[in-house]
Every structure is written in C-alpha cells, then in structure tokens.
Design an enzyme around this catalytic site. Structure first.
Site, PDB file in Angstrom:
ATOM      1  N   SER A 127      35.094   8.307  25.758  1.00 32.74           N
ATOM      2  CA  SER A 127      35.257   9.764  25.808  1.00 32.74           C
ATOM      3  C   SER A 127      36.130  10.188  26.982  1.00 32.74           C
ATOM      4  CB  SER A 127      33.871  10.398  25.961  1.00 32.74           C
ATOM      5  OG  SER A 127      33.993  11.745  26.354  1.00 32.74           O
ATOM      6  N   TYR A 152      26.058  11.419  30.143  1.00 34.75           N
ATOM      7  CA  TYR A 152      26.806  11.064  28.925  1.00 34.75           C
ATOM      8  C   TYR A 152      28.054  10.268  29.303  1.00 34.75           C
ATOM      9  CZ  TYR A 152      30.091  11.705  25.042  1.00 34.75           C
ATOM     10  OH  TYR A 152      31.012  11.496  24.046  1.00 34.75           O
TER      11      TYR A 152
HETATM   12  N1  LIG Z   1      33.851  14.999  18.830  1.00 39.33           N
HETATM   13  C1  LIG Z   1      34.357  14.854  20.042  1.00 39.33           C
HETATM   14  O1  LIG Z   1      35.028  15.757  20.543  1.00 39.33           O
HETATM   15  C2  LIG Z   1      34.169  13.584  20.828  1.00 39.33           C
HETATM   16  C3  LIG Z   1      34.798  13.492  22.080  1.00 39.33           C
HETATM   17  C4  LIG Z   1      34.640  12.331  22.823  1.00 39.33           C
HETATM   18  C5  LIG Z   1      33.890  11.278  22.332  1.00 39.33           C
HETATM   19  N2  LIG Z   1      33.277  11.394  21.124  1.00 39.33           N
HETATM   20  C6  LIG Z   1      32.488  10.246  20.645  1.00 39.33           C
HETATM   21  O2  LIG Z   1      32.895   9.933  19.337  1.00 39.33           O
HETATM   22  C7  LIG Z   1      31.793   9.445  18.579  1.00 39.33           C
HETATM   23  C8  LIG Z   1      31.639  10.269  17.311  1.00 39.33           C
HETATM   24  O3  LIG Z   1      31.452  11.621  17.691  1.00 39.33           O
HETATM   25  P1  LIG Z   1      31.188  12.797  16.656  1.00 39.33           P
HETATM   26  O4  LIG Z   1      31.818  14.007  17.204  1.00 39.33           O
HETATM   27  O5  LIG Z   1      31.498  12.349  15.287  1.00 39.33           O
HETATM   28  O6  LIG Z   1      29.616  12.965  16.861  1.00 39.33           O
HETATM   29  P2  LIG Z   1      28.426  13.100  15.794  1.00 39.33           P
HETATM   30  O7  LIG Z   1      27.209  13.429  16.594  1.00 39.33           O
HETATM   31  O8  LIG Z   1      28.821  14.015  14.703  1.00 39.33           O
HETATM   32  O9  LIG Z   1      28.330  11.626  15.214  1.00 39.33           O
HETATM   33  C9  LIG Z   1      27.528  10.617  15.781  1.00 39.33           C
HETATM   34  C10 LIG Z   1      26.609  10.073  14.699  1.00 39.33           C
HETATM   35  O10 LIG Z   1      25.855   9.002  15.270  1.00 39.33           O
HETATM   36  C11 LIG Z   1      24.517   9.094  14.827  1.00 39.33           C
HETATM   37  N3  LIG Z   1      23.673   8.475  15.849  1.00 39.33           N
HETATM   38  C12 LIG Z   1      23.366   8.959  17.069  1.00 39.33           C
HETATM   39  N4  LIG Z   1      22.582   8.095  17.746  1.00 39.33           N
HETATM   40  C13 LIG Z   1      22.408   7.039  16.906  1.00 39.33           C
HETATM   41  C14 LIG Z   1      21.697   5.820  17.027  1.00 39.33           C
HETATM   42  N5  LIG Z   1      21.014   5.522  18.121  1.00 39.33           N
HETATM   43  N6  LIG Z   1      21.716   4.957  15.986  1.00 39.33           N
HETATM   44  C15 LIG Z   1      22.416   5.246  14.845  1.00 39.33           C
HETATM   45  N7  LIG Z   1      23.100   6.401  14.676  1.00 39.33           N
HETATM   46  C16 LIG Z   1      23.091   7.276  15.698  1.00 39.33           C
HETATM   47  C17 LIG Z   1      24.240  10.566  14.638  1.00 39.33           C
HETATM   48  O11 LIG Z   1      23.227  10.808  13.676  1.00 39.33           O
HETATM   49  C18 LIG Z   1      25.593  11.102  14.190  1.00 39.33           C
HETATM   50  O12 LIG Z   1      25.670  11.207  12.790  1.00 39.33           O
HETATM   51  C19 LIG Z   1      30.589   9.495  19.506  1.00 39.33           C
HETATM   52  O13 LIG Z   1      30.441   8.227  20.081  1.00 39.33           O
HETATM   53  C20 LIG Z   1      31.000  10.506  20.558  1.00 39.33           C
HETATM   54  O14 LIG Z   1      30.338  10.285  21.774  1.00 39.33           O
HETATM   55  C21 LIG Z   1      33.406  12.515  20.355  1.00 39.33           C
END
Ligand SMILES: NC(=O)c1ccc[n+]([C@@H]2O[C@H](COP(=O)([O-])OP(=O)(O)OC[C@H]3O[C@@H](n4cnc5c(N)ncnc54)[C@H](O)[C@@H]3O)[C@@H](O)[C@H]2O)c1
Length: 336
Positions: A127, A152
């Site tokens: 991230s 985080y």
């Molecule tokens: N969206 C953003 O702007 C952004 C920015 C930086 C990093 N990220 C990273 O990208 C990845 C995807 O993000 P996103 O926006 O799609 O988030 P999101 O929350 O929509 O997707 C994450 C998914 O992981 C699942 N999850 C959470 N903990 C879990 C566990 N212990 N076991 C199994 N499943 C689990 C959740 O149910 C969810 O569906 C994440 O790792 C997030 O930290 C996202």
C-alpha cells in the site's frame, strides 16, 4: 494458468478475477467474506464471477492454514495474487488485532503455501500507506519507508520484509505492489468517494479532513488490474549483480521486487469532490474538520520503474473514472 486470487470477493480482487477469466485463465478465489463493510456487495461481486465456468471459490480465512493448504492440495496453483487483507487506515486504530491476524499471520500462511507447493510467482498487495511520514514527492520505491503512521501501514511493510526472506531462503519470486487510492464501480463503501456519494445524495454533510488540504493519487481500478495482469508472467529473477553495498530497497539479489502502482497524477481533494458533484448533479454540504490520526496529507506515486518493466500506463482520468463510478452507483442503488 491456475491463478489463486485471495480477496476475490473484494473490490480489486473481483475486478482482477473477472479480467483473468476473460483472458482464459482458471481463477481460484479465496475470501472469508467478512462484514467489515456491506456483505451483500461482496456477495454480488461473487455472483458476477460465479457466472464463469472457470471460477472456483473457497470461503475461508487466510489465518486458517488447513483451509488454505487444501486449496493447493486440490489444485495445481501456478500463481498466487494475494489481495485478501484487512484494509483501511482508520479502522486499524479501532481494531488492531484483526490486522495482525489477517495481514501478518495470514501472509505467513501464504508464504508457507508458496514454499511448500512450489508456486511460480507470488504477487501481493502492499500500500501507498507504507510511505507514512515521508514528505519527498513523488514517493519512490527506492526511498526508505521506516516511519509508518498506522498499524495498517506497518502490516503492509511487514509483508514486504517477510516476502524478501522467502525470496532469499526459498528462491520464491515475489512482487509487492503499493496501490495508491483505488476507486471505481463496485468499490469499497468505507472509502471517502463512496461515502461522499451516499451522503451527497441523501443531502447530508460530508466530512472533509485537514480542511480539504489533501492530495491523493487516485487510481482507477481498471488501470490497477492492467498493471497486475502485466506482471503475472514476469516473475522477478535473482540478480547476482545486485549492488549489496548500496542496496536499493525496491530490488534484491533474490527474486524480489517492489513497485508503486498509481496514477502518477495527484488530485486535490477539493477538485475530486467538485468532479463528483458534477457527475451527481448536486452540490455537497461540507463540514471541514482537522487532520485525522493515521492519515497522510498527500500521496503521489513514482511509477517509472513499473512503466519500464511492463509498459504500464494508467489511462483513466478522474473525470472518466468518477463518471463510471457514479453510473454504477445510481444503477446499483436504484437512484435513477
Ligand atoms: N483500494 C485501495 O485503495 C487500496 C490501496 C492500497 C492497498 N490496498 C490493498 O489492496 C488489497 C485489496 O483491497 P480492496 O480495496 O479490494 O479491499 P477489499 O476490502 O474490498 O478486499 C479485501 C477482501 O479480502 C477479504 N479478507 C479480509 N481479511 C481476510 C482474511 N483474513 N482471509 C480471507 N479473506 C479476507 C475481505 O472479505 C475482502 O473481500 C488489500 O490488500 C488492500 O490492503 C487497497
């Protein structure tokens, strides 16, 4: 290829899985479908993927080692794309333990599976928040990131460190992607653009932190997916010429890489809100508030290394991307 996408019920995971299925891959989705935000939205994303014959889904947590290993017993996984994580900066101040379980314990389980089942490539979500208190812009993967300002961010940085040890010890190719504020249709309800939309439509005031003096490198989800897809058949290689006396944090002698993946065009929060107002055809009531703990004022991705490696080029403007989001939102929540 057989590609394991963890977090497949999530925002980025669903869009990525869909693209991979369209490209003819077999996708093994894995997600615990937790209730951090609207579970129905996650179920609707999964329903969309379930229409593909080559989509298989496991509902389980990363911290459940047995359930995770079973996936590898059942299928020959070529590539892991680990997107499952507890996301969100602010929530990590409220519920730190879930970050330790999902993002730290869960990630160790992913690394161990990659080791024991000889996976060809592991790509995982880091991230932009790892840049924490850094002020030098744009953020470069060759800057040190030793001053995180939220738990985080610290868990994401720990993923990068743990990945390096597995690349070093077991020669597993790992690529960490630092995503920059991803937005788009079927997005995350806990993110500002989503909750702003809901509140503007309801005539409620939106909370604007640091009096709007914020900049974000908002990146449209299709551009992010495009970048991930480009890396699937480009696992990093060991580099015997790596300069260990002046080691770059983004690379290694081991098969290990880190990239930023962002739009490379930070937008002022107030301009972002204006564009959202334009597409909603409404003006927001605004409540200006001080900076929130754990937040950073600006993000800006240096994406040159990823561009050089893959010809990655984000093409979606904020105007185009927010229009796509608003069109989806209106249809999904029957606001039209
Ligand atoms: N969206 C953003 O702007 C952004 C920015 C930086 C990093 N990220 C990273 O990208 C990845 C995807 O993000 P996103 O926006 O799609 O988030 P999101 O929350 O929509 O997707 C994450 C998914 O992981 C699942 N999850 C959470 N903990 C879990 C566990 N212990 N076991 C199994 N499943 C689990 C959740 O149910 C969810 O569906 C994440 O790792 C997030 O930290 C996202």
């Amino acid at each position: 290829m057989n590609i394991l996408v963890t977090g497949a019920a999530g925002f980025i995971g669903m869009h990525l899985s869909k693209k991979l299925l369209d490209n003819g891959h077999r996708v093994i989705g894995y997600d615990n479908v937790n209730d951090y935000y609207d579970v129905q939205l996650k179920r609707d994303r999964l329903a969309l993927l379930a229409s593909y014959q080559d989509f298989v889904f496991y509902e389980a947590g990363l911290e459940d080692r047995q359930a995770l290993n079973q996936v590898f017993e059942n299928d020959d996984i070529d590539v892991i794309i680990n997107l499952a994580a507890q996301a969100g900066v602010r929530y990590s101040l409220e519920n730190p333990h879930v970050y330790a379980e999902s993002n730290v314990v869960g990630f160790v389980n992913i690394l161990e599976a990659a080791r024991h089942y000889q996976v060809k490539n592991l790509i995982y979500a880091s991230s932009s928040s790892v840049y924490g208190a850094n002020v030098k812009m744009p953020f470069s993967t060759d800057d040190e990131v030793n001053h995180p300002v939220s738990l985080y961010a610290a868990t994401k940085k720990s993923n990068e460190l743990m990945a390096h040890t597995y690349s070093h010890l077991y020669n597993i190719p790992t690529t960490g992607l630092r995503f920059f504020t991803v937005y788009g249709p079927m997005g995350r309800p806990d993110m500002a653009y989503f909750s702003f939309t809901k509140k503007i439509l309801a005539g409620e005031a939106i909370k604007i932190f640091n009096n709007g003096e914020m900049m974000r490198d908002f990146t449209y989800v299709d551009d992010i997916v495009d970048g991930i897809v480009k890396l699937i058949d480009q696992p990093p290689k060991a580099n015997p010429d790596f300069d260990r006396e002046h080691p770059k944090p983004s690379a290694s002698y081991a098969p290990y890489r880190l990239y930023n993946i962002g739009n490379n065009q930070p937008v002022k929060l107030m301009n972002f809100i204006e564009t959202l107002e334009k597409h909603l055809g409404m003006t927001a009531k605004k409540e200006f508030l001080p900076m929130q703990p754990g937040d950073v004022k600006a993000t800006y991705a240096d994406i040159e290394p990823l561009q050089k490696a893959t010809s990655f080029k984000p093409t979606t403007t904020i105007d185009q991307g927010l229009k796509q989001f608003v069109d989806w939102y209106m249809e999904y929540y029957h606001n039209t």
